[in-house]
Enzyme design. Structure first.
Site, PDB file in Angstrom:
ATOM      1  N   ASP A  67       0.832  -1.207   0.000  1.00  0.00           N
ATOM      2  CA  ASP A  67       0.000   0.000   0.000  1.00  0.00           C
ATOM      3  C   ASP A  67       0.871   1.264   0.000  1.00  0.00           C
ATOM      4  O   ASP A  67       1.974   1.253   0.540  1.00  0.00           O
ATOM      5  CB  ASP A  67      -0.877  -0.033   1.252  1.00  0.00           C
ATOM      6  CG  ASP A  67      -2.089   0.851   1.125  1.00  0.00           C
ATOM      7  OD1 ASP A  67      -2.297   1.442   0.048  1.00  0.00           O
ATOM      8  OD2 ASP A  67      -2.841   0.961   2.109  1.00  0.00           O
ATOM      9  N   ASN A  83     -10.396  -2.984  -6.591  1.00  0.00           N
ATOM     10  CA  ASN A  83      -9.596  -1.954  -7.290  1.00  0.00           C
ATOM     11  C   ASN A  83     -10.168  -1.616  -8.669  1.00  0.00           C
ATOM     12  O   ASN A  83      -9.838  -0.571  -9.237  1.00  0.00           O
ATOM     13  CB  ASN A  83      -8.130  -2.384  -7.428  1.00  0.00           C
ATOM     14  CG  ASN A  83      -7.348  -2.321  -6.132  1.00  0.00           C
ATOM     15  OD1 ASN A  83      -6.373  -3.050  -5.941  1.00  0.00           O
ATOM     16  ND2 ASN A  83      -7.750  -1.451  -5.218  1.00  0.00           N
ATOM     17  N   ARG A 131      -5.451  -2.576   8.366  1.00  0.00           N
ATOM     18  CA  ARG A 131      -6.564  -3.416   7.895  1.00  0.00           C
ATOM     19  C   ARG A 131      -6.021  -4.579   7.085  1.00  0.00           C
ATOM     20  O   ARG A 131      -4.938  -4.480   6.510  1.00  0.00           O
ATOM     21  CB  ARG A 131      -7.468  -2.631   6.940  1.00  0.00           C
ATOM     22  CG  ARG A 131      -8.207  -1.500   7.483  1.00  0.00           C
ATOM     23  CD  ARG A 131      -9.180  -0.988   6.409  1.00  0.00           C
ATOM     24  NE  ARG A 131      -8.492  -0.243   5.360  1.00  0.00           N
ATOM     25  CZ  ARG A 131      -8.227   1.049   5.420  1.00  0.00           C
ATOM     26  NH1 ARG A 131      -8.577   1.749   6.469  1.00  0.00           N
ATOM     27  NH2 ARG A 131      -7.603   1.648   4.426  1.00  0.00           N
TER      28      ARG A 131
HETATM   29  C1  FPP Z   1      -1.970   0.310  -3.351  1.00  0.00           C
HETATM   30  O1  FPP Z   1      -1.437   1.615  -3.261  1.00  0.00           O
HETATM   31  C2  FPP Z   1      -1.360  -0.357  -4.452  1.00  0.00           C
HETATM   32  C3  FPP Z   1      -2.003  -0.916  -5.513  1.00  0.00           C
HETATM   33  C4  FPP Z   1      -3.473  -0.907  -5.671  1.00  0.00           C
HETATM   34  C5  FPP Z   1      -1.261  -1.539  -6.605  1.00  0.00           C
HETATM   35  C6  FPP Z   1      -0.114  -2.373  -6.137  1.00  0.00           C
HETATM   36  C7  FPP Z   1       0.690  -2.694  -7.309  1.00  0.00           C
HETATM   37  C8  FPP Z   1       2.036  -2.678  -7.347  1.00  0.00           C
HETATM   38  C9  FPP Z   1       2.936  -2.430  -6.204  1.00  0.00           C
HETATM   39  C10 FPP Z   1       2.684  -3.036  -8.612  1.00  0.00           C
HETATM   40  C11 FPP Z   1       2.890  -4.510  -8.566  1.00  0.00           C
HETATM   41  C12 FPP Z   1       3.356  -4.956  -9.820  1.00  0.00           C
HETATM   42  C13 FPP Z   1       3.342  -6.233 -10.216  1.00  0.00           C
HETATM   43  C14 FPP Z   1       3.995  -6.510 -11.477  1.00  0.00           C
HETATM   44  C15 FPP Z   1       2.695  -7.337  -9.486  1.00  0.00           C
HETATM   45  P1  FPP Z   1      -2.408   2.836  -3.511  1.00  0.00           P
HETATM   46  O2  FPP Z   1      -2.366   3.178  -4.952  1.00  0.00           O
HETATM   47  O3  FPP Z   1      -3.757   2.505  -2.957  1.00  0.00           O
HETATM   48  O4  FPP Z   1      -1.696   3.941  -2.684  1.00  0.00           O
HETATM   49  P2  FPP Z   1      -2.423   5.105  -1.880  1.00  0.00           P
HETATM   50  O5  FPP Z   1      -3.244   4.429  -0.809  1.00  0.00           O
HETATM   51  O6  FPP Z   1      -1.277   5.878  -1.314  1.00  0.00           O
HETATM   52  O7  FPP Z   1      -3.243   5.883  -2.857  1.00  0.00           O
END
Ligand code: FPP
Length: 234
Positions: free
Chosen positions: A16, A64, A189
């Site tokens: 996250d 998502n 969470r």
């Molecule tokens: C949550 O951070 C992250 C995600 C929904 C995407 C996670 C994906 C990656 C780390 C890339 C993985 C890549 C591969 C190839 C498996 P957020 O965007 O919700 O962050 P925020 O809460 O700060 O907005």
């Protein structure tokens, strides 16, 4: 890192904070996801070197899909490019890639890239990287229940055969239970991540945002894990 540290067999990471990491730097959310993906690659190599057998990561939840189309499209393209070329280094390091989640409504390009990397790494014997993509823990339990009901209906099993082993075999992947679940970026969470597998897991929460969750940060989680007294209810 101390040589005598116990290494968990199965680690889960809720990755996250990519968005916040980017916003704080005046970058786009997409750039945050890119940095997160690069970090995952490095972290996976590190854990492989440490001897971690299974690493499950939450790459994209079923929920998502509710995000803006632009962000969802970016993430899907990122997955394709990571699986097609950026993860070659994982293949070269004996990492085996698996996926957990529903296929529907992932697009053909993503499904093909997933199949390719799964196939290319299927005989690898190092760390198993289980990528939870279009994954939901509740959906996994629903899908497992349907599979077991079908086996019962077809007289393949009897009611008495339903136990923890059979349930595990009918989840998306038949993996050992999670020993340690890490969530970055300060949220406390589970967010529908592998709750069945996490029944006896230790939890480690950190304010560090996922793109900054490097080897040093992982070592802190490992130190915390080593201080826990795991009784498994005994
Ligand atoms: C949550 O951070 C992250 C995600 C929904 C995407 C996670 C994906 C990656 C780390 C890339 C993985 C890549 C591969 C190839 C498996 P957020 O965007 O919700 O962050 P925020 O809460 O700060 O907005």
């Amino acid at each position: 890192m101390n040589e005598n540290m116990k290494i968990p067999q199965h680690i889960g990471i809720i990755m996250d904070g990519n968005g916040r990491w980017a916003t704080r730097r005046g970058l786009t959310r997409s750039e945050g996801h890119r940095a997160g993906a690069d970090n995952l690659k490095s972290l996976c190599l590190y854990l492989n070197k440490l001897g971690v057998k299974y690493l499950s990561v939450y790459a994209f939840s079923t929920e998502n899909f509710k995000r803006e189309k632009k962000e969802v499209d970016y993430l899907m393209n990122l997955f394709v490019s990571m699986f097609k070329k950026e993860f070659n280094v994982l293949m070269d390091n004996n990492v085996k890639v698996l996926f957990s989640g529903r296929k529907e409504p992932l697009n053909k390009k993503v499904l093909v890239a997933m199949d390719e990397i799964k196939e290319a790494t299927k005989n690898n014997t190092g760390c198993c990287l289980n990528i939870c993509l279009n994954y939901g823990g509740q959906s996994e339990i629903v899908d497992m229940t349907k599979k077991i009901c079908a086996l019962y209906k077809e007289n393949v099993i009897e009611l008495e055969d339903i136990d923890v082993t059979l349930i595990n075999k009918n989840l998306y992947q038949d993996l050992p239970p999670l020993d340690l679940v890490i969530r970055t970026s300060g949220e406390l969470r589970l967010s529908n991540f592998m709750m069945y597998q996490a029944s006896y897991a230790e939890f480690y929460f950190t304010d560090t945002l996922f793109p900054d969750f490097n080897e040093r940060e992982f070592d802190k989680a490992l130190e915390a894990f080593n201080k826990r007294n795991r009784t498994f209810g005994g």
